[in-house]
Every structure is written in structure tokens, then in C-alpha cells.
Scaffold this motif. Structure first.
Motif, PDB file in Angstrom:
ATOM      1  N   UNK A  65       0.886  -1.169  -0.004  1.00  0.00           N
ATOM      2  CA  UNK A  65       0.025  -0.016   0.013  1.00  0.00           C
ATOM      3  C   UNK A  65       0.900   1.309   0.162  1.00  0.00           C
ATOM      4  N   UNK A  66       0.420   2.177  -0.875  1.00  0.00           N
ATOM      5  CA  UNK A  66       1.167   3.545  -1.004  1.00  0.00           C
ATOM      6  C   UNK A  66       2.559   3.464  -1.644  1.00  0.00           C
ATOM      7  N   UNK A  67       2.999   2.468  -2.094  1.00  0.00           N
ATOM      8  CA  UNK A  67       4.267   2.281  -2.740  1.00  0.00           C
ATOM      9  C   UNK A  67       4.214   2.411  -4.238  1.00  0.00           C
ATOM     10  N   UNK A  68       5.209   2.994  -4.791  1.00  0.00           N
ATOM     11  CA  UNK A  68       5.251   2.947  -6.473  1.00  0.00           C
ATOM     12  C   UNK A  68       6.002   2.131  -7.107  1.00  0.00           C
ATOM     13  N   UNK A  69       5.949   1.699  -8.278  1.00  0.00           N
ATOM     14  CA  UNK A  69       6.831   0.923  -8.958  1.00  0.00           C
ATOM     15  C   UNK A  69       6.497   1.575 -10.351  1.00  0.00           C
ATOM     16  N   UNK A  70       7.912   1.099 -11.182  1.00  0.00           N
ATOM     17  CA  UNK A  70       7.871   1.492 -12.360  1.00  0.00           C
ATOM     18  C   UNK A  70       8.398   2.890 -12.966  1.00  0.00           C
ATOM     19  N   UNK A  71       8.867   3.521 -11.566  1.00  0.00           N
ATOM     20  CA  UNK A  71       9.479   4.922 -12.053  1.00  0.00           C
ATOM     21  C   UNK A  71      10.723   4.852 -12.673  1.00  0.00           C
ATOM     22  N   UNK A  72      11.329   3.878 -12.072  1.00  0.00           N
ATOM     23  CA  UNK A  72      12.882   3.897 -12.650  1.00  0.00           C
ATOM     24  C   UNK A  72      13.020   3.987 -14.176  1.00  0.00           C
ATOM     25  N   UNK A  73      12.239   3.147 -15.046  1.00  0.00           N
ATOM     26  CA  UNK A  73      12.239   3.036 -16.306  1.00  0.00           C
ATOM     27  C   UNK A  73      11.887   4.610 -17.247  1.00  0.00           C
ATOM     28  N   UNK A  74      10.750   5.037 -16.400  1.00  0.00           N
ATOM     29  CA  UNK A  74      10.495   6.339 -16.750  1.00  0.00           C
ATOM     30  C   UNK A  74      11.608   7.475 -16.717  1.00  0.00           C
ATOM     31  N   UNK A  75      12.147   7.617 -15.637  1.00  0.00           N
ATOM     32  CA  UNK A  75      13.263   8.423 -15.458  1.00  0.00           C
ATOM     33  C   UNK A  75      14.513   8.312 -16.130  1.00  0.00           C
ATOM     34  N   UNK A  76      14.888   7.067 -16.404  1.00  0.00           N
ATOM     35  CA  UNK A  76      16.136   6.557 -17.027  1.00  0.00           C
ATOM     36  C   UNK A  76      16.244   6.315 -18.426  1.00  0.00           C
ATOM     37  N   UNK A  77      14.750   5.870 -18.887  1.00  0.00           N
ATOM     38  CA  UNK A  77      14.773   5.830 -20.272  1.00  0.00           C
ATOM     39  C   UNK A  77      15.124   4.107 -20.680  1.00  0.00           C
ATOM     40  N   UNK A  78      15.630   3.518 -19.602  1.00  0.00           N
ATOM     41  CA  UNK A  78      16.003   2.001 -19.807  1.00  0.00           C
ATOM     42  C   UNK A  78      14.832   1.184 -19.763  1.00  0.00           C
TER      43      UNK A  78
END
Length: 615
Positions: A78-91
Motif C-alpha cells: 500500500x502507498x508504494x510506487x513501482x515503474x518510475x525507474x524506467x520512466x526517469x532513466x529511459x531504460x
């Protein structure tokens, strides 16, 4: 958009810095998504086009491997995020994410994410720190977010005769020390939503209303404790589907066969959910024999031995559930390891409760005593009596395999533990040995205690190896003398490491260019030369030091993973200073008492300090 979506966003680390007006502007950009348990959210290697926020439910993060089984990196709640790494890095996606149970998420597209960063550039730095932290964890710990935030817990009886209601009450009281708890059984749900509501199947028209009500409770309470029916039912199936964690409850005097609810669970396919076993006992003991048969047909991630009227045992379970369990690692070092008895005393006086213990070599020997629930007075008395009187390492033999036969140490182990298994010990415990055949670390979490200890303490050349399935196992100090890494993977809470192996050891007189002959050394030992100050190490000391050189270097890298790293000054003692047990324990106690006080002061002064374990 669900009415509680703004509350969810404001509670997250990523979006919590936004004010109410910004969150309201963000709301139309979010898409509501329902993901059934077991379903895939995204696959490793995919292009990342969005990030997700968990509203309720649970996700598991896995790193796929073509040559080995998938590695579980962690869980997200609950309340945690996932998937932001690929958006920020483009990887591309660095891992696969799958729903552990029925999960609801908020989805934010890449386009909306980029617009948000352009208007709130401070979030870029926050994300960068978050990604670096996750990357460091994945390297050091092989974990991203540990086991995540446990919200929903299902209690399952292994037999209809198991006193589940009493366990639920005791666990509820322990959980309430952390936050508000809603204890739900089928009768309670029927009172809340109408007669028969608990037995409505998931494909019924009323199911959506029940799911919505349960999700609403998750936003109101820190924990939901589901007490399943004693037999398979619609309510039992719902509890299993909703659970972040399943706690199986068994009476020690019962039969170890799978119960009807467990059989139904296996058919339901609840394999992704982490399962732990609460093993109920009528009286407190150091060893609870008979655990092994309960594990033969079950995949159990952790065992909890619980005395039925023991609140402290339930408090320990709650610490594991909430990532606050304290793990203590004891290192190898021969007689020097007895300094750890003093350090354990200092920890106890500082209010530390040990929940999980592990060790290597002599640290494994002492750690097993901690796992039996012994206090430091018991440990000191037993080890003085054993190592001063019985001399477990002095049964010399013809040195074909080793200098000693190992029979004395085996007798010591069997006298103390009998045929007890590691899983029978009162506390969770592991020890490490080195597989000499395959050049790998062996982590002993199950099996006969004395055999595991015999392997962990068998210095090559001194003691004979353990023979098991065609492989040779020797002292764990060769590869992992202070298994902080193993403990970190097993324990989400604070880790305390005790290192009794000096970085510099076996130093000799710098003027010494050539040692005397063995015959001369033997004569000088019988008749010391007056005024001669230098001392040469024995063959056993050289063997012991040589076998642990790689591990000493590894400790320098691993000690950063510990919340508290303790290394008392022990250079003046030999690994054979068994007559100095009292002095060693006193040295460890005095050193640790001061170090803990300094650590506690630093923790009070810093907001980013590792988790405190002091009461």
C-alpha cells in the motif's frame, strides 16, 4: 476515480510533497487499474510507459534468469510506487512485477509523468535518490524493498481442532501496539454487511460491494486480520485471496498432515503468498522437537515457536511482519568468539531483543545457544565448563585428513542438542559452512544441529570435514566468516554484526628473518629462553588465518550492510585463549557498552540514521 485516491497519493513518498491543489490537478491524469492475484503487471525487458501506485493489494518484484530460478527482489504494498525507474532513466524494465493477491493500482502515463516533473523539478532529485537507493539495495542485499508493507494477514488452522480464535486475539493485541487492527471472521463480516455476506463467491453480483467495503477498511486500519473458517468455504477463499501474508497455525500435539483448508489453498493456487508457520506449545523450552515432519509437505518461509500464553512470542511475530525484527550475526574466531558473550550482554542491557541469529564457526556454536533462548550467564557457565574441562579440539590423531579426529566436538554437540534439528530451536537460526567440493557457501537453515555446527567449525587441516551427499563441508570462515549478507536477506529489520577477527593478526617480531626449527620450537616451549619476547604462531593458527583471509576482506565490504557493526580489540588474544573466557567476555562487554551508547546518541541526533533497536 475512487474517492480515496487523493489520500493514497498524499501518503506516498513520491507524491506526498505535493500540496492539495497539485494533487487535485493530477487526479484526472490517473487511471484506475485492477489486477487479479497471480497476473502480470509488466515484464522484465519491456519498454516502460507508465508508473503505478499501489492502492491496495500486493506486488512481487522478480529478476528473471535464463539459467537459474527467478530471484525475488522484494514486495510492494500500500502507498508504494513501482515503474518510475524506467520512466526517469529511459531504460527498459529491470524486473518483472506480478500481483501476489488481488491488487488495485493508480496508473500514471509517461506523458503525464513528464509534465509533472516539468512543473515540480524537485521531484526529479527525489526520484534519483530513490533509484540510487534501490540500486544499492539490489547490489548489496539482492533485495529492492524487502517484503513490503504487510497490511492483510490470514490466519489458517492446519486442523479444525486448532484454537484459532485464541491465536487471533493474542496476535491482535500484539499488532495493536503498532496501529489499529480490524479482526475479521465470517461472523463479523455477516454482522457488518448482512447475513450470508461472508459466503458470497467472487463471481456473485454482490461481490463488488464486499470487495469495496474491505478495501475501505484497508484505508482505515493499519492491519486487517482475517480469521478463516475451519473448513473450506467462500470466506476462506476470500481471506487467502486478500492476504499479504498467510500464517498457518498448528498445535504441536497434532498430526502433521495437510488440513482441509491447506489442501483447498493449494488448489486455489496461493503459491505466491508468503506463508509462515505458528507452532503452538504448552510450555516454554529451549528445543521443540518434532518440527521437521510439518515442513515436509509445506512450503514454509519462516517458523515461529509460540507458547500459547506467551505475549512476547506474538510480539516477535509482529516484528517480523512489520520489518522490525532484529537479527544478530556472530563471527568466527576461535576462543576470541567468547567476547561475543559480553557483547550480547551489553545488547540485552540496552534493551535489544534478538529475533533471528546466525553465525559462522565458533560464532555458529554460540549462536545456536542464543537460539535456544539461553541468557549470557548460562552461555558463560556452559562454555567455561566445556572448553576448559572437556577440550573438544584436543583429540589429536594421525594427520591423514586432519590433526584431530573431531569425535570430542561431536560428543559435545550431541550431548547438548541430541538429534535436534535447526528448525526445532526456539529462535530462527542459521549457520554457514564452506562446500569444499563446489567452492560455495552452504547456509544451514534445517537439518541436525550438531552436524551443521561440526561443518561450520571444521578448520581445514585441523578438524575433519563433514561428508554429506558426496561433498565435503568445512569451516564457513573460508568464504563467509561474518554472514551479514545472509542475515540481511533474511531480516528486514536492524542487523547487528559482531566481528572478532582482527584485520591484522599473527604479527611477529619485525627483526625476525628466519624461524627456528620445529625441534627448537618444541624445546623452547618446554624450557622458555629468559628474555625472549617473540612468539611464533602454531600450525593451527596459521591454517585458521589462511583459511579465512578471503572472508576477512569480504567483511570490509559487507559491514556497511549492518546497522551496528562491533569489532572489539582482541589482537592480544589467541584463537586458543580458552582459559581467558571471562576476560574475553569482559572485554567484549566493555567495548560494546560504549559503542552502543555512541550509536544510540548518533541515532538520536540524525533523522537518516538506520533503524534503532534500543528500547
Amino acid at each position: 476515480m475512487k474517492p480515496d485516491s487523493l489520500a493514497v497519493l498524499s501518503s506516498t513518498e513520491l507524491f506526498g510533497s505535493l500540496d492539495a491543489s497539485d494533487l487535485q490537478k493530477l487526479e484526472p491524469e490517473l487511471e484506475w487499474l485492477r489486477l487479479p492475484g497471480g497476473e502480470l503487471l509488466f515484464q522484465q525487458g519491456e519498454i516502460g510507459e507508465c508508473l503505478y501506485v499501489v492502492v491496495n493489494g500486493r506486488l512481487r518484484v522478480l529478476r528473471e534468469s535464463p539459467t537459474a530460478s527467478d530471484l525475488v527482489l522484494g514486495e510492494i504494498g500500500y502507498g508504494e510506487t513501482v515503474g518510475e525507474m524506467a520512466l526517469l532513466t529511459g531504460a527498459r524494465r529491470s524486473a518483472t512485477v506480478r500481483a501476489v493477491r488481488d491488487t488495485e493500482l493508480l496508473r500514471l502515463s509517461e506523458e503525464s509523468f513528464n509534465r509533472l516533473l516539468s512543473t515540480h523539478p524537485q521531484m526529479t532529485m527525489m526520484l534519483a535518490r530513490r533509484i540510487i537507493t534501490r540500486y544499492q539495495h539490489s547490489i548489496q542485499n539482492s533485495q529492492i524493498t524487502g517484503l513490503g508493507t504487510v497490511v492483510t494477514i490470514a490466519l489458517v488452522a492446519t486442523s479444525p481442532q486448532t484454537p484459532l480464535a485464541g491465536v487471533a486475539q493474542s496476535l491482535t493485541r500484539a499488532l495493536e501496539a503498532i496501529g489499529p487492527v480490524l479482526h475479521l471472521d465470517s461472523a463479523r463480516l455477516d454482522r457488518e454487511l448482512g447475513s450470508g455476506a461472508s459466503q458470497i463467491p467472487k463471481d456473485h453480483s454482490r461481490n463488488h460491494a464486499i470487495v469495496s467495503w474491505l478495501n475501505e477498511q484497508e484505508s482505515k486500519y493499519r492491519f486487517l486480520l482475517y480469521e478463516v473458517d475451519p473448513a473450506p468455504s467462500a470466506w476462506t477463499s476470500r481471506c487467502i485471496r486478500q492476504a499479504d501474508r498467510v500464517l498457518l497455525v498448528a498445535g504441536a500435539d497434532g498430526a502433521p498432515d495437510l488440513g482441509p483448508v491447506e489442501i483447498a489453498m493449494s488448489r486455489q493456487g496461493a503459491d505466491l503468498t508468503r506463508k509462515e508457520l505458528i507452532f503452538l506449545h504448552g510450555a516454554r523450552r529451549a528445543i521443540y522437537p518434532g518440527t521437521s515432519p510439518w515442513l515436509s509437505e509445506r512450503r514454509i518461509d519462516r517458523i515461529h515457536h509460540v507458547v500459547e500464553d506467551g505475549p512476547k512470542d506474538y510480539e516477535r511475530i509482529v516484528r517480523f511482519l512489520t520489518g522490525r525484527a532484529t537479527g544478530v550475526v556472530l563471527g568466527g574466531g576461535g576462543a576470541r568468539s567468547f567476547a561475543q558473550i559480553g557483547m550480547l550482554k551489553a545488547l540485552s542491557e540496552a534493551g535489544v531483543t534478538i529475533d533471528l541469529v546466525g553465525g559462522t564457526s565458533m560464532g555458529a556454536f554460540l549462536g545456536a545457544q542464543v537460539a535456544m533462548g539461553w541468557d549470557t550467564d548460562q552461555m558463560l557457565e556452559y562454555n567455561k565448563r566445556t572448553w576448559r574441562n572437556r577440550h573438544p579440539l584436543r583429540d589429536y590423531t594421525f594427520p591423514y585428513i586432519a590433526l584431530i579426529s573431531g569425535r570430542r566436538f561431536t560428543r559435545v554437540g550431541r550431548d547438548l542438542y541430541g538429534e535436534a534439528q535447526i528448525e526445532d530451536l526456539a529462535l530462527n537460526y542459521f549457520c554457514c559452512s564452506s562446500n569444499l567440493t563446489r567452492a560455495t557457501v552452504m547456509i544451514h537453515r534445517r537439518g541436525t544441529v550438531w552436524r551443521a555446527l561440526g561443518a561450520s567449525i571444521a578448520v581445514p587441516g585441523l578438524a575433519p570435514p563433514l561428508f554429506e551427499n558426496g561433498d565435503l563441508f568445512v569451516d564457513g570462515g573460508m568464504l563467509d566468516n561474518l554472514p551479514i549478507d545472509v542475515m540481511r536477506q533474511a531480516c528486514d529489520g536492524p542487523v547487528i554484526a559482531m566481528d572478532v577477527s582482527p584485520a591484522v593478526d599473527l604479527a611477529v617480531d619485525p627483526n625476525l628473518r628466519e624461524g627456528p626449527s620445529s625441534w627448537a620450537m618444541t624445546y623452547r616451549r618446554i624450557r622458555p629462553v629468559p628474555g625472549e619476547t617473540y612468539r611464533l604462531p602454531s600450525i593451527v593458527e596459521i591454517l585458521s588465518r589462511a583459511s579465512s583471509l578471503g572472508s576477512v576482506q569480504q567483511v570490509e565490504r559487507l559491514k556497511r550492510q549492518a546497522n551496528l557493526y562491533l569489532q572489539p580489540p582482541l589482537e592480544q588474544y589467541s584463537i586458543f585463549s580458552f582459559k581467558s573466557i571471562d576476560e574475553l567476555a569482559r572485554t567484549g562487554y566493555e567495548y560494546a557498552s560504549k559503542a552502543i551508547d555512541e550509536w544510540k546518541t548518533a541515532a538520536d541526533a540524525a533523522t537518516d540514521q538506520p533503524v534503532r533497536v534500543m528500547a
